[in-house]
Design a protein around this motif. Sequence first.
Motif, short mmCIF file in Angstrom:
data_model
loop_
_atom_site.label_atom_id
_atom_site.label_comp_id
_atom_site.label_asym_id
_atom_site.label_seq_id
_atom_site.Cartn_x
_atom_site.Cartn_y
_atom_site.Cartn_z
N UNK A 4 0.88 -0.50 -0.26
CA UNK A 4 -0.49 -0.16 -0.14
C UNK A 4 0.81 0.97 0.03
N UNK A 5 0.50 2.26 -0.13
CA UNK A 5 0.74 4.23 -0.69
C UNK A 5 0.86 4.21 0.69
N UNK A 6 2.06 4.81 0.99
CA UNK A 6 2.41 5.65 2.23
C UNK A 6 2.21 6.86 2.16
N UNK A 7 1.25 7.05 2.97
CA UNK A 7 0.80 8.77 2.47
C UNK A 7 1.52 9.71 3.70
N UNK A 8 1.90 10.57 2.99
CA UNK A 8 3.20 11.63 3.73
C UNK A 8 2.52 12.58 5.15
N UNK A 9 2.79 13.19 6.52
CA UNK A 9 3.02 12.96 7.86
C UNK A 9 1.85 13.71 7.47
N UNK A 10 2.03 15.41 6.67
CA UNK A 10 1.26 16.31 6.34
C UNK A 10 -0.26 15.93 6.29
N UNK A 11 -0.08 14.77 5.21
CA UNK A 11 -1.45 14.57 4.43
C UNK A 11 -2.17 13.70 5.45
N UNK A 12 -1.56 12.46 6.78
CA UNK A 12 -2.68 12.15 7.42
C UNK A 12 -2.50 13.16 8.53
N UNK A 13 -1.90 14.37 8.75
CA UNK A 13 -2.18 15.07 9.68
C UNK A 13 -3.49 15.81 9.49
N UNK A 14 -3.91 16.60 8.24
CA UNK A 14 -4.98 16.83 7.42
C UNK A 14 -5.74 16.05 8.10
N UNK A 15 -5.59 15.03 6.93
CA UNK A 15 -6.91 13.34 7.91
C UNK A 15 -7.69 13.99 9.41
N UNK A 16 -6.53 14.30 10.24
CA UNK A 16 -6.79 14.60 11.92
C UNK A 16 -7.54 15.66 12.50
N UNK A 17 -7.13 16.57 11.60
CA UNK A 17 -7.84 18.21 11.43
C UNK A 17 -9.44 17.71 10.63
N UNK A 18 -9.04 16.96 9.94
CA UNK A 18 -10.81 17.78 8.86
C UNK A 18 -11.38 17.31 10.01
N UNK A 19 -10.90 15.68 10.42
CA UNK A 19 -11.75 14.67 11.53
C UNK A 19 -12.78 15.34 12.82
N UNK A 32 -10.02 15.11 0.53
CA UNK A 32 -8.40 15.22 -0.32
C UNK A 32 -8.70 14.48 -1.15
N UNK A 33 -9.09 13.48 -1.87
CA UNK A 33 -8.79 12.61 -3.33
C UNK A 33 -8.25 11.21 -2.33
N UNK A 34 -8.33 10.99 -1.35
CA UNK A 34 -7.89 9.93 -0.67
C UNK A 34 -8.63 8.40 -0.76
N UNK A 35 -8.80 7.61 -0.68
CA UNK A 35 -9.73 6.77 -1.31
C UNK A 35 -10.12 6.49 0.73
N UNK A 36 -11.49 5.78 0.99
CA UNK A 36 -12.10 6.28 2.58
C UNK A 36 -11.71 5.51 3.28
N UNK A 37 -11.30 4.38 2.32
CA UNK A 37 -10.53 2.61 3.66
C UNK A 37 -9.05 3.69 4.26
N UNK A 38 -8.79 4.57 3.09
CA UNK A 38 -7.65 5.19 3.91
C UNK A 38 -7.49 5.69 5.12
N UNK A 39 -8.48 6.79 4.84
CA UNK A 39 -8.96 7.86 5.44
C UNK A 39 -9.34 6.36 7.31
N UNK A 40 -10.08 5.56 6.55
CA UNK A 40 -11.01 5.46 8.49
C UNK A 40 -9.40 4.67 9.10
N UNK A 41 -7.99 4.11 8.16
CA UNK A 41 -6.82 3.64 8.87
C UNK A 41 -6.51 4.20 9.51
N UNK A 42 -6.06 5.91 8.77
CA UNK A 42 -5.46 6.59 9.84
C UNK A 42 -6.50 7.09 10.67
N UNK A 43 -7.94 7.21 10.37
CA UNK A 43 -8.11 7.67 12.00
C UNK A 43 -8.54 6.51 13.34
N UNK A 44 -8.88 5.43 12.25
CA UNK A 44 -8.35 4.82 13.79
C UNK A 44 -6.79 4.14 14.48
#
Length: 341
Positions: A4-19, A32-44
């Motif tokens: 799987x693709x490794x997203x940058x720290x900045x992108x992961x932080x942006x996911x948490x901020x939006x959540x 963010x044009x990121x798969x929904x499954x990936x969003x869930x994985x980052x948040x979990x």
Amino acid sequence: MVKSREWSRKTREEVITLHRKGNGYKKIAKMLNIPRETIGSIIRKFKAKGTVEMLPGRGRKEMLTSTAVRYLKHRVDKSPCVTAEELRKDLSDVGTEVSAQTIRRTLRNEGLHDRTPRRTPLLSPKNKKSRLQYAKSHVDKPQKFWDSVLWTDETKLELFGPMDQRYVWRRKNKAYEEKNTLPPVKHGGGGSIMLWGCFASAGTGKLQRVQGTMNSLQYQEILDDNVMQSVTNLRLGRRWTFQQDNDPKHTSKSTRAWLQIKGWNILEWPSQSPDLNPIENLWWDLKKAVAVRKPKNVTELEAFAHDEWAKIPVDRCKTLVSSYASCLKAVITVKGCCTKY
């Protein structure tokens, strides 16, 4: 399994901020044009670990311990010809079970690659001593001296030799169809020719085909026909030096007497030392250039050889001779053994 693709720290932080702002998985994924499954994985992961950093322990575990790797490096350093299968058996004897492919990969990661060994002359202790003495006695010669040397040698040029490796695209079981085969050598006389040639810092000199098996008398005739003309053409001056190796026909009693009558200044030469003769590099250049032209018979082979020999740039000759001091220093460094030159 695809990594799987490794997203940058900045992108992961942006996911948490939006959540944290109350956005749902689907909306964040669209923003963010990121798969929904990936969003869930980052948040979990953030909820469980409290961080978006990459945590240790990811990726494939190393199959060999640092001790085993050190053993492999030491083993191939002492015995470069040891095979991966032999190394695998050695590790198996002490309880480490890995494949030969794992050993190859480990050694490559350590900068050790399996390569075809270079072909070099077999040097006796006497040969090494002679080469070392030659290098030490000539390493301080001025460049002007080397520029006045006429380097000579013979080489074999083959019609379909190793420099002329050819391939065909064909289907299975079609190897013997006429279009997939090479025609027999025509007028080949064995499919090869022997050439005598010379060069100096100022460029290439004469090139002559050797007829049949060369003996001392024929060698002297070749020198008589070509050397002085080359010296004149290359403007080597009156204080030029003649180089030849220690082939028996070069050092026979009759050739020594013939050279003495000529009065040429002869460069002393250690046996088993093709790497000390820069003309070997020109022979390599010549064979590659002739192979590209794909001669169909020995007549073309000889014609192409003369043509390509004349085309060798003067700068190439000059560079080879100007680096000769470095060659001698390399011989001294390895105490008379063979060098890359």
